[in-house]
Write a protein that holds these residues in place. Structure first.
Motif, mmCIF file in Angstrom:
data_model
loop_
_atom_site.group_PDB
_atom_site.id
_atom_site.type_symbol
_atom_site.label_atom_id
_atom_site.label_comp_id
_atom_site.label_asym_id
_atom_site.label_seq_id
_atom_site.Cartn_x
_atom_site.Cartn_y
_atom_site.Cartn_z
ATOM 1 N N ASN A 123 22.560 -20.049 1.425
ATOM 2 C CA ASN A 123 21.254 -19.388 1.402
ATOM 3 C C ASN A 123 20.760 -19.131 2.822
ATOM 4 O OD1 ASN A 123 18.976 -18.212 0.421
ATOM 5 N ND2 ASN A 123 18.036 -20.102 -0.305
ATOM 6 N N LYS A 124 21.503 -18.280 3.535
ATOM 7 C CA LYS A 124 21.161 -17.907 4.909
ATOM 8 C C LYS A 124 20.796 -16.427 4.920
ATOM 9 C CE LYS A 124 24.194 -21.249 7.225
ATOM 10 N NZ LYS A 124 24.774 -21.914 6.064
ATOM 11 N N PRO A 125 19.740 -16.037 5.654
ATOM 12 C CA PRO A 125 19.254 -14.648 5.593
ATOM 13 C C PRO A 125 20.325 -13.592 5.755
ATOM 14 C CG PRO A 125 17.710 -15.986 6.827
ATOM 15 C CD PRO A 125 18.890 -16.862 6.533
ATOM 16 N N MET B 46 0.839 -1.187 0.000
ATOM 17 C CA MET B 46 0.000 0.000 0.000
ATOM 18 C C MET B 46 0.881 1.246 0.000
ATOM 19 S SD MET B 46 -3.059 -1.252 0.034
ATOM 20 C CE MET B 46 -4.181 0.002 0.662
ATOM 21 N N PRO B 47 0.299 2.415 -0.292
ATOM 22 C CA PRO B 47 1.096 3.647 -0.193
ATOM 23 C C PRO B 47 1.771 3.748 1.173
ATOM 24 C CG PRO B 47 -1.004 4.105 -1.243
ATOM 25 C CD PRO B 47 -1.073 2.677 -0.783
ATOM 26 N N GLY B 48 3.027 4.105 1.167
ATOM 27 C CA GLY B 48 3.781 4.196 2.418
ATOM 28 C C GLY B 48 4.561 2.957 2.760
ATOM 29 N N SER B 49 4.434 1.895 1.960
ATOM 30 C CA SER B 49 5.241 0.703 2.220
ATOM 31 C C SER B 49 6.700 1.014 1.913
ATOM 32 C CB SER B 49 4.769 -0.475 1.361
ATOM 33 O OG SER B 49 4.932 -0.183 -0.015
ATOM 34 N N GLY B 50 7.595 0.289 2.570
ATOM 35 C CA GLY B 50 9.019 0.537 2.399
ATOM 36 C C GLY B 50 9.716 -0.612 1.713
ATOM 37 N N TYR B 51 11.039 -0.611 1.820
ATOM 38 C CA TYR B 51 11.830 -1.710 1.279
ATOM 39 C C TYR B 51 11.658 -2.954 2.144
ATOM 40 C CZ TYR B 51 14.530 1.131 -2.042
ATOM 41 O OH TYR B 51 14.917 1.920 -3.088
ATOM 42 N N GLN B 52 11.592 -4.102 1.504
ATOM 43 C CA GLN B 52 11.743 -5.363 2.209
ATOM 44 C C GLN B 52 13.223 -5.667 2.372
ATOM 45 O OE1 GLN B 52 9.404 -7.859 -0.586
ATOM 46 N NE2 GLN B 52 8.264 -8.480 1.220
ATOM 47 N N GLY B 53 13.524 -6.584 3.279
ATOM 48 C CA GLY B 53 14.859 -7.145 3.302
ATOM 49 C C GLY B 53 15.051 -8.045 2.091
ATOM 50 N N VAL B 54 16.253 -8.073 1.561
ATOM 51 C CA VAL B 54 16.543 -8.979 0.450
ATOM 52 C C VAL B 54 16.411 -10.413 0.961
ATOM 53 C CG1 VAL B 54 18.221 -9.631 -1.314
ATOM 54 C CG2 VAL B 54 18.150 -7.270 -0.460
ATOM 55 N N HIS B 55 15.709 -11.253 0.196
ATOM 56 C CA HIS B 55 15.459 -12.596 0.696
ATOM 57 C C HIS B 55 15.183 -13.567 -0.450
ATOM 58 C CE1 HIS B 55 11.479 -10.769 0.204
ATOM 59 N NE2 HIS B 55 10.991 -11.996 0.081
ATOM 60 N N SER B 56 15.226 -14.829 -0.118
ATOM 61 C CA SER B 56 14.770 -15.918 -0.972
ATOM 62 C C SER B 56 13.466 -16.430 -0.376
ATOM 63 C CB SER B 56 15.819 -17.037 -0.997
ATOM 64 O OG SER B 56 15.275 -18.226 -1.539
ATOM 65 N N ASP B 57 12.533 -16.866 -1.227
ATOM 66 C CA ASP B 57 11.248 -17.352 -0.716
ATOM 67 C C ASP B 57 11.307 -18.780 -0.200
ATOM 68 O OD1 ASP B 57 9.943 -14.991 -1.199
ATOM 69 O OD2 ASP B 57 9.063 -15.630 -3.107
ATOM 70 N N GLU B 58 12.346 -19.503 -0.526
ATOM 71 C CA GLU B 58 12.413 -20.905 -0.142
ATOM 72 C C GLU B 58 13.600 -21.171 0.777
ATOM 73 O OE1 GLU B 58 10.096 -23.111 -0.763
ATOM 74 O OE2 GLU B 58 8.984 -21.570 -1.867
ATOM 75 N N ILE B 59 13.357 -21.940 1.818
ATOM 76 C CA ILE B 59 14.449 -22.342 2.696
ATOM 77 C C ILE B 59 15.219 -23.483 2.035
ATOM 78 C CG2 ILE B 59 13.217 -21.640 4.781
ATOM 79 C CD1 ILE B 59 12.598 -24.609 5.274
ATOM 80 N N PRO B 60 16.510 -23.587 2.295
ATOM 81 C CA PRO B 60 17.297 -24.683 1.697
ATOM 82 C C PRO B 60 16.778 -26.044 2.150
ATOM 83 C CG PRO B 60 18.729 -23.003 2.661
ATOM 84 C CD PRO B 60 17.345 -22.700 3.116
ATOM 85 N N LEU B 61 16.746 -26.983 1.234
ATOM 86 C CA LEU B 61 16.335 -28.342 1.593
ATOM 87 C C LEU B 61 17.438 -29.062 2.362
ATOM 88 C CD1 LEU B 61 14.560 -29.493 -1.701
ATOM 89 C CD2 LEU B 61 13.504 -28.700 0.431
ATOM 90 N N TYR B 62 18.689 -28.756 2.015
ATOM 91 C CA TYR B 62 19.838 -29.372 2.678
ATOM 92 C C TYR B 62 20.816 -28.266 3.061
ATOM 93 C CZ TYR B 62 17.810 -33.520 0.525
ATOM 94 O OH TYR B 62 16.952 -34.513 0.145
ATOM 95 N N PRO B 63 20.525 -27.500 4.107
ATOM 96 C CA PRO B 63 21.297 -26.298 4.422
ATOM 97 C C PRO B 63 22.753 -26.559 4.780
ATOM 98 C CG PRO B 63 19.768 -26.819 6.203
ATOM 99 C CD PRO B 63 19.412 -27.707 5.056
ATOM 100 N N GLU B 64 23.084 -27.793 5.128
ATOM 101 C CA GLU B 64 24.463 -28.096 5.508
ATOM 102 C C GLU B 64 25.331 -28.502 4.312
ATOM 103 O OE1 GLU B 64 22.286 -31.955 5.335
ATOM 104 O OE2 GLU B 64 21.851 -29.905 5.976
ATOM 105 N N MET B 65 24.715 -28.598 3.129
ATOM 106 C CA MET B 65 25.425 -29.176 1.990
ATOM 107 C C MET B 65 25.907 -28.110 1.008
ATOM 108 S SD MET B 65 25.314 -32.439 2.553
ATOM 109 C CE MET B 65 25.643 -33.202 0.976
ATOM 110 N N GLU B 66 27.098 -28.334 0.438
ATOM 111 C CA GLU B 66 27.655 -27.457 -0.602
ATOM 112 C C GLU B 66 27.185 -27.952 -1.966
ATOM 113 O OE1 GLU B 66 29.437 -24.708 -0.159
ATOM 114 O OE2 GLU B 66 29.325 -24.896 2.015
ATOM 115 N N ILE B 67 25.872 -27.926 -2.165
ATOM 116 C CA ILE B 67 25.305 -28.443 -3.413
ATOM 117 C C ILE B 67 24.341 -27.424 -4.004
ATOM 118 C CG2 ILE B 67 25.539 -30.877 -2.797
ATOM 119 C CD1 ILE B 67 22.628 -30.871 -1.925
ATOM 120 N N ILE B 68 24.127 -27.542 -5.317
ATOM 121 C CA ILE B 68 23.166 -26.704 -6.029
ATOM 122 C C ILE B 68 22.094 -27.626 -6.590
ATOM 123 C CG2 ILE B 68 22.805 -25.105 -7.946
ATOM 124 C CD1 ILE B 68 25.806 -24.376 -7.680
#
Length: 279
Positions: free
Chosen positions: A183-185, A124-146
């Motif tokens: 992919n960490k915030p 709506m009018p007056g909204s500001g910037y969001q934080g930069v983000h991804s919409d999906e959390i990593p499925l395997y956050p500990e892994m060095e994989i794509i």
């Protein structure tokens, strides 16, 4: 990238093979594609007219979020996410199973994908910037994989999206293909500051197909009007967003009247459940 469909493609409701290949390759490489003029003016006008009283009633029922914008709460001030009721015109086949969109989804998610998120985003009018983000959390956050995509987003503007009224800002060029462990915030915030974003400007009738892992944020709505945007998420059949957002409620008679492809897309929805969930 924007892709303008030819009159022949629109008449036949089918991509030329080279255009389908170009759209899919662009999403794989840069995370998004805008299909220009996909929806008719009449349908978009009907969507906007139907959306307004539902949205106005929703806003009247809740308080404006005054939480400061940060990586953990990316929605921000004066920006509203609202789940949509599965009724006409929102559930028009051109919306939920558009042949051009489904051709892309079939290539990226397989032809057995599902539709589990049916909502909207309206700064709506007056909204500001969001934080930069991804919409999906990593499925395997500990892994060095794509990983290949498990989810794809479809965004449908109900008004022209301009520099002034809060265009989505994106970080294309590979942010949807970073290793899972990156992919960490907080890391997204730090790395995005040294990269060049771009704004996705669209006319009503255009649609945006994007990999929701691509980094992005909403920008301020400096206009005097709202900026409504429909948001649908298509998933690989094993990826269930239940628990992330309420399932789509569809009356039995509505579900039974859907085309076969739509029934397959919505087989994991809440069939017989509450029609409107405004959380």
């Amino acid at each position: 990238m924007k892709l303008k469909l030819s009159a022949e493609e629109l008449e036949n409701q089918s991509f030329h093979s080279n255009n389908l290949r170009a759209a899919v390759n662009e999403i794989k490489a840069n995370g998004y594609i805008v299909l220009e003029g996909l929806l008719s003016k009449e349908l978009v006008d009907e969507l906007r007219t139907s959306f307004k009283p539902i949205f106005d009633a929703y806003v009247d029922r809740i308080k404006v979020d005054t939480t400061p914008v940060n990586a953990e709460t990316p929605r921000g001030i004066n920006r509203f996410q609202m789940n949509l009721p599965f009724i006409k015109p929102f559930n028009d086949p051109q919306i939920i199973m558009n042949p051009f969109v489904m051709s892309i989804m079939d290539q990226l998610l397989g032809d057995d994908c599902t539709l589990l998120y049916f909502a909207s985003d309206t700064p709506m009018p007056g909204s500001g910037y969001q934080g930069v983000h991804s919409d999906e959390i990593p499925l395997y956050p500990e892994m060095e994989i794509i990983l290949p995509p498990a989810v794809m987003a479809l965004n449908i503007p109900l008004v022209d999206i301009t520099e002034e009224n809060g265009a989505t800002e994106i970080w294309p060029g590979g942010t949807h293909r970073i290793p899972e462990s990156m992919n960490k915030p907080r890391l997204v915030q730090e790395l995005s500051a040294s990269m060049q974003p771009e704004k996705v400007l669209m006319n009503a009738g255009d649609v945006l197909v994007r990999d929701p892992r691509m980094w992005h944020r909403g920008t301020p709505n400096g206009s005097a009007e709202w900026r409504p945007l429909m948001a649908l998420y298509y998933n690989r059949p094993w990826f269930n967003r239940d628990g992330v957002s309420p399932r789509i409620g569809i009356p039995h008679e509505t579900y039974e009247g859907l085309p076969d492809r739509a029934k397959r897309l919505l087989r994991l929805a809440d069939i017989g459940g509450s029609l409107i969930n405004m959380s």
